[in-house]
Design a protein around this motif. Structure first.
Motif, PDB file in Angstrom:
ATOM      1  N   ARG A   1       0.932  -1.252   0.126  1.00  9.14           N
ATOM      2  CA  ARG A   1      -0.069   0.094  -0.073  1.00  9.14           C
ATOM      3  C   ARG A   1       0.839   1.143  -0.114  1.00  9.14           C
ATOM      4  N   GLU A   2       2.012   1.295   0.727  1.00  5.06           N
ATOM      5  CA  GLU A   2       2.961   2.347   0.845  1.00  5.06           C
ATOM      6  C   GLU A   2       3.493   2.722  -0.655  1.00  5.06           C
TER       7      GLU A   2
ATOM      8  N   VAL B   1       0.740   4.167  -2.727  1.00  2.00           N
ATOM      9  CA  VAL B   1       0.582   5.687  -2.516  1.00  2.00           C
ATOM     10  C   VAL B   1       1.731   6.469  -3.178  1.00  2.00           C
TER      11      VAL B   1
ATOM     12  N   VAL C   1      -4.976  13.922  -1.183  1.00  5.86           N
ATOM     13  CA  VAL C   1      -5.437  12.932  -0.743  1.00  5.86           C
ATOM     14  C   VAL C   1      -6.601  12.165  -1.343  1.00  5.86           C
TER      15      VAL C   1
ATOM     16  N   ILE D   1      -5.385  10.500  -4.580  1.00  5.95           N
ATOM     17  CA  ILE D   1      -4.789   9.102  -4.224  1.00  5.95           C
ATOM     18  C   ILE D   1      -5.838   8.306  -3.868  1.00  5.95           C
ATOM     19  N   VAL D   2      -6.877   8.316  -2.970  1.00  4.40           N
ATOM     20  CA  VAL D   2      -7.970   7.393  -2.737  1.00  4.40           C
ATOM     21  C   VAL D   2      -8.426   6.834  -3.989  1.00  4.40           C
TER      22      VAL D   2
ATOM     23  N   ILE E   1      -6.332   4.400  -6.075  1.00  5.74           N
ATOM     24  CA  ILE E   1      -6.085   3.285  -5.373  1.00  5.74           C
ATOM     25  C   ILE E   1      -7.318   2.557  -4.999  1.00  5.74           C
TER      26      ILE E   1
ATOM     27  N   VAL F   1      -4.459   6.537   3.861  1.00  8.76           N
ATOM     28  CA  VAL F   1      -3.563   7.271   2.836  1.00  8.76           C
ATOM     29  C   VAL F   1      -2.481   8.246   3.573  1.00  8.76           C
ATOM     30  N   LYS F   2      -3.296   9.098   4.383  1.00 10.82           N
ATOM     31  CA  LYS F   2      -2.490  10.238   5.217  1.00 10.82           C
ATOM     32  C   LYS F   2      -1.599   9.611   6.081  1.00 10.82           C
TER      33      LYS F   2
ATOM     34  N   HIS G   1       0.299   6.828   5.420  1.00  7.53           N
ATOM     35  CA  HIS G   1       1.189   6.509   4.668  1.00  7.53           C
ATOM     36  C   HIS G   1       2.198   7.718   4.056  1.00  7.53           C
TER      37      HIS G   1
END
Length: 273
Positions: free
Chosen positions: A208-209, A212, A223, A226-227, A230, A246-247, A249
């Motif tokens: 997941r990292e 991101v 953010v 990115i959400v 993903i 996400v935040k 990461h």
């Protein structure tokens, strides 16, 4: 899942009536006590719901036992709102950080051994999902009550800003080192293959990292963007949970110098490095 069921001779699960996309079938409350001791501790009493309290009391009575303490894995309300039950039962509440839970009179320490109920529990500090998260190792059965650290299905949220990805992964590695026989999660079914599931959790967090960072390299600069890249369009509580993770990461990647993420009021800036 059955509303009430004995996990083994020491532990009884009482499922709270709060199902949702975030809580799965509901919150798993656990009663832990040695057979014949006449006592149980209540781990994560769950939501403040009268029918749930009645179910807990009935499950304790079926074991000829009384609740003698309430223990919390962490302060999130789906696990801790029902600390109000403790006042009704006249028992103490213990948590890792009582500043989050005003009703908590006792502070849990890493490695602390709790002998209430006649079934020893050892506190295992597992910060990450939240800063005050702990698990409880039921030594008689080599099971670990995991709260939201590991779930029975799916993966857990790292609840930024209180949660921390780096601490979360370190805590997963610590849980793996225990080599427990089974995991008793705060939501979802019990886990009979701890090593495999924990390894999947660690791999998922690392993947997941990279997802991101890759989204940022491909031009996502908020953010929300990115959400969307993903997870797609989740909506509701799942959208908020994805944004929180996400935040977490982004914060970790910024600390590592792999990104620069900054918030200034409503102004957000994400830059790859």
């Amino acid at each position: 899942m059955d509303r009430v069921r004995d996990v083994d001779d020491v532990t009884t699960l009482v499922l709270a009536p709060n199902p949702s996309p975030m809580t799965l079938e509901g919150t798993n409350t656990y009663l832990v006590g040695a057979p014949g001791s006449g006592e149980v501790v209540c781990v994560d009493p769950g939501p403040d719901d009268a029918s749930h309290r009645a179910a807990i009391e009935s499950a304790a009575a079926a074991r000829d036992a009384e609740v003698v303490a309430v223990l919390l894995t962490h302060h999130h309300p789906d696990h801790a709102a029902a600390v109000t039950f403790a006042a009704i039962w006249g028992v103490p509440v213990a948590s890792a950080d009582p500043s989050f839970v005003p009703a908590a009179q006792e502070r849990l320490a890493d490695g602390q051994r709790l002998a209430r109920g006649g079934a020893p529990l050892r506190v295992v500090a597992t910060p990450g999902h939240s800063s005050d998260h702990v698990c409880f190792h039921v030594e008689d059965t080599d099971a670990v009550i995991t709260g939201d650290h590991v779930l029975g299905r799916g993966t857990s949220v790292v609840a930024w800003p209180d949660g921390d990805v780096r601490r979360y992964v370190t805590s997963l590695e610590r849980l793996a080192d225990l080599g427990a026989r089974s995991l008793l999660p705060g939501h979802g079914p019990l886990i009979a293959r701890p090593a495999a599931v924990i390894a999947e959790y660690i791999a998922h967090r690392r993947q997941r990292e990279e997802s991101v960072r890759d989204a940022v390299l491909r031009g996502a600069d908020t953010v929300e963007d990115i959400v969307s890249v993903i997870y797609g369009n989740l909506g509701g509580s799942l959208q908020a949970a994805a944004a929180s993770t996400v935040k977490a990461h982004l914060d970790a990647l910024t600390q590592d110098g792999r990104l620069a993420w900054s918030l200034d009021g409503d102004e957000e800036r994400i830059v790859a490095r």
